[in-house]
Design a protein around this motif. Structure first.
Motif, mmCIF file in Angstrom:
data_model
loop_
_atom_site.group_PDB
_atom_site.id
_atom_site.type_symbol
_atom_site.label_atom_id
_atom_site.label_comp_id
_atom_site.label_asym_id
_atom_site.label_seq_id
_atom_site.Cartn_x
_atom_site.Cartn_y
_atom_site.Cartn_z
ATOM 1 N N GLY A 68 0.896 -1.180 -0.111
ATOM 2 C CA GLY A 68 0.058 -0.026 0.037
ATOM 3 C C GLY A 68 0.650 1.312 0.041
ATOM 4 N N ALA A 69 2.103 1.215 0.296
ATOM 5 C CA ALA A 69 2.969 2.264 0.228
ATOM 6 C C ALA A 69 3.291 2.839 -0.863
ATOM 7 N N GLU A 70 2.923 4.097 -1.279
ATOM 8 C CA GLU A 70 3.333 4.698 -2.865
ATOM 9 C C GLU A 70 3.831 5.897 -2.488
ATOM 10 N N PRO A 71 4.700 6.417 -3.713
ATOM 11 C CA PRO A 71 5.339 7.861 -3.709
ATOM 12 C C PRO A 71 4.269 8.758 -3.340
ATOM 13 N N GLY A 72 4.346 9.979 -2.183
ATOM 14 C CA GLY A 72 3.720 10.869 -1.810
ATOM 15 C C GLY A 72 3.244 10.441 -0.540
ATOM 16 N N ASP A 73 3.289 9.083 -0.113
ATOM 17 C CA ASP A 73 2.823 8.773 1.375
ATOM 18 C C ASP A 73 4.111 8.847 2.204
ATOM 19 N N ALA A 74 3.658 8.654 3.551
ATOM 20 C CA ALA A 74 4.887 8.318 4.528
ATOM 21 C C ALA A 74 4.560 6.945 4.961
ATOM 22 N N ILE A 209 0.796 6.088 5.938
ATOM 23 C CA ILE A 209 0.065 7.231 6.129
ATOM 24 C C ILE A 209 -0.223 7.644 4.819
ATOM 25 N N LYS A 210 -1.489 7.584 4.019
ATOM 26 C CA LYS A 210 -1.584 8.029 2.698
ATOM 27 C C LYS A 210 -1.492 9.571 2.440
ATOM 28 N N GLY A 211 -0.664 10.036 1.459
ATOM 29 C CA GLY A 211 -0.968 11.309 1.077
ATOM 30 C C GLY A 211 -0.251 12.403 2.111
ATOM 31 N N MET A 212 0.461 11.786 2.897
ATOM 32 C CA MET A 212 1.295 12.657 3.907
ATOM 33 C C MET A 212 2.750 12.773 3.360
ATOM 34 N N ARG A 213 2.922 13.963 2.568
ATOM 35 C CA ARG A 213 4.453 14.155 1.897
ATOM 36 C C ARG A 213 5.146 14.824 2.986
ATOM 37 N N LEU A 214 6.325 14.268 2.858
ATOM 38 C CA LEU A 214 7.595 14.663 3.751
ATOM 39 C C LEU A 214 8.856 15.145 2.844
ATOM 40 N N GLU A 215 9.581 16.308 3.253
ATOM 41 C CA GLU A 215 10.720 16.342 2.536
ATOM 42 C C GLU A 215 11.993 15.628 3.262
ATOM 43 N N GLN A 216 11.935 15.465 4.566
ATOM 44 C CA GLN A 216 12.806 14.808 5.342
ATOM 45 C C GLN A 216 12.171 14.093 6.585
ATOM 46 N N PRO A 287 8.949 20.749 22.427
ATOM 47 C CA PRO A 287 8.300 20.036 23.232
ATOM 48 C C PRO A 287 7.003 19.745 23.296
ATOM 49 N N LYS A 288 6.280 18.589 23.474
ATOM 50 C CA LYS A 288 4.907 18.362 23.253
ATOM 51 C C LYS A 288 3.976 18.957 24.405
ATOM 52 N N SER A 289 4.682 19.086 25.409
ATOM 53 C CA SER A 289 3.746 20.235 26.501
ATOM 54 C C SER A 289 3.340 21.416 25.993
ATOM 55 N N ILE A 290 4.176 22.242 25.102
ATOM 56 C CA ILE A 290 3.634 23.372 24.680
ATOM 57 C C ILE A 290 2.684 23.036 23.435
ATOM 58 N N LEU A 291 2.620 22.029 22.838
ATOM 59 C CA LEU A 291 1.769 21.751 21.816
ATOM 60 C C LEU A 291 0.524 21.188 22.371
ATOM 61 N N ASP A 292 0.434 20.695 23.736
ATOM 62 C CA ASP A 292 -0.702 20.682 24.487
ATOM 63 C C ASP A 292 -1.373 21.737 24.691
ATOM 64 N N GLN A 293 -0.473 22.802 25.269
ATOM 65 C CA GLN A 293 -1.113 24.119 25.378
ATOM 66 C C GLN A 293 -1.731 24.746 24.233
ATOM 67 N N LEU A 294 -1.130 24.470 23.024
ATOM 68 C CA LEU A 294 -1.903 24.990 21.804
ATOM 69 C C LEU A 294 -2.976 24.165 21.265
ATOM 70 N N GLU A 295 -3.022 23.066 22.039
ATOM 71 C CA GLU A 295 -4.155 22.200 21.590
ATOM 72 C C GLU A 295 -4.148 21.577 20.383
ATOM 73 N N THR A 296 -3.092 21.363 19.929
ATOM 74 C CA THR A 296 -2.762 20.696 18.514
ATOM 75 C C THR A 296 -1.699 19.604 18.368
ATOM 76 N N THR A 297 -1.646 19.266 17.398
ATOM 77 C CA THR A 297 -0.330 17.993 16.974
ATOM 78 C C THR A 297 0.114 18.784 15.735
ATOM 79 N N LEU A 298 1.397 18.333 15.422
ATOM 80 C CA LEU A 298 2.130 18.836 14.124
ATOM 81 C C LEU A 298 2.070 17.638 13.100
ATOM 82 N N LEU A 299 0.945 16.681 13.104
ATOM 83 C CA LEU A 299 0.942 15.595 12.134
ATOM 84 C C LEU A 299 -0.620 15.928 11.722
ATOM 85 N N PRO A 300 -0.886 15.601 10.240
ATOM 86 C CA PRO A 300 -2.187 15.600 9.987
ATOM 87 C C PRO A 300 -3.278 14.579 10.624
#
Length: 300
Positions: A68-74, A209-216, A287-300
């Protein structure tokens, strides 16, 4: 659970031309055995180093085709467990590492690894198990397993440890995942050109992870979200990692770029992974503790 023995297939480069040794289902967990970075050639400090086959350095077990892994996925790789052998090896040599010009002769040290400790001369060092080489195939050509890059490879990042999850940009059908080069302990920088090199096994879970494009590659654990980058210089790698992370923070929050940059400067870190390979590797850590304060994650 499937166990891939290290004798089933080893590669010394990442390439879309390698035939897979196993086809994994999306979401499958499996255990992968590995050689050490010398392909288990060193057993004693007394054996002649001239007898070593220097073409057999940094083998990875694989590749593994992930359905199932194809270019353009992660490819999401969760490290469930790392087990190491009881014998560890380190090396220094003329011209190797950051201070190789001060080393006159090649020297090998063989150490016991047991009860959570590495026995180094009369010292007892803590075991900190991690994976040096881990990644997927590039879109074309081949990359030696000793070289890091957008595909992963020899990143020598000590955060690639039990409990970590990595995300790699899929660049060829099936991703063609492989890993190797385990360490019982290694400090940031890997300044002598080796950590405590060991054979062992790693249990991972592989997910597409379908459609998750990464550079690094990206890494996260329970406390931190990190962006990894490799480049010809530490300065360049640091800039790439910081750029990608700060822009990701701005994208996944309501912060403007300038505020995201200041926030990274206030609570984040830019850390060296290794500075001894053909490309240098850096991680930008937030730190994820700051992301918790922002009530967000950095992934789709």
């Amino acid at each position: 659970m499937k166990i891939l023995q290290k004798t089933e297939g080893k590669i010394y480069s990442f390439s879309p031309e390698h035939d897979p040794i196993y086809r994994a289902k999306d979401g499958e967990s499996l255990t992968i055995e590995t050689f050490d970075c010398f392909t288990d050639q060193i057993k004693s400090e007394k054996q002649p180093l001239a007898d070593l086959d220097w073409d057999k350095i940094n083998p990875a077990t694989g590749p593994i085709y992930v359905e199932g892994a194809e270019p353009g996925d992660a490819l999401k790789v969760t490290i469930l467990a790392i087990e190491t052998d009881v014998l560890g090896v380190m090396m220094v040599g003329p011209g190797l590492g950051t201070l190789g010009e001060q080393v006159e002769d090649m020297k090998v040290k063989v150490m016991h690894v047991r009860h959570g400790r590495v026995l180094f001369n009369q010292l007892s060092l803590p075991v900190r198990k991690m994976i040096g080489v881990i990644g997927v195939a590039p879109a074309a050509g081949e990359v030696n397993c000793g070289t890091p890059g957008p595909h992963g490879g020899n990143m020598d990042n000590k955060m690639v440890a039990e409990g970590a999850t990595l995300y790699f940009p899929v660049q060829t059908p099936g991703a063609l995942f492989a890993l190797g080069d385990l360490h019982a302990a290694m400090g940031d920088g890997e300044v002598s050109v080796s950590g405590v090199e060991v054979a062992g096994s790693v249990t991972v879970k592989l997910e597409v992870i379908k459609g998750m494009r990464l550079e690094q590659p990206i890494l996260e654990n329970g406390r931190y979200f990190t962006q990894i980058a490799s480049a010809e210089t530490l300065d360049e790698a640091a800039k790439i990692a910081t750029d990608l992370l700060v822009n990701r923070i701005a994208t996944y929050t309501n912060l403007k770029f300038e505020d995201a940059l200041m926030l990274m400067s206030a609570v984040g870190n830019v850390e060296i992974c290794q500075m001894v390979d053909p490309l240098m590797t850096v991680r930008a850590v937030f730190p994820k503790s700051i992301l918790d304060q922002l009530e967000t994650t950095l992934l789709p």
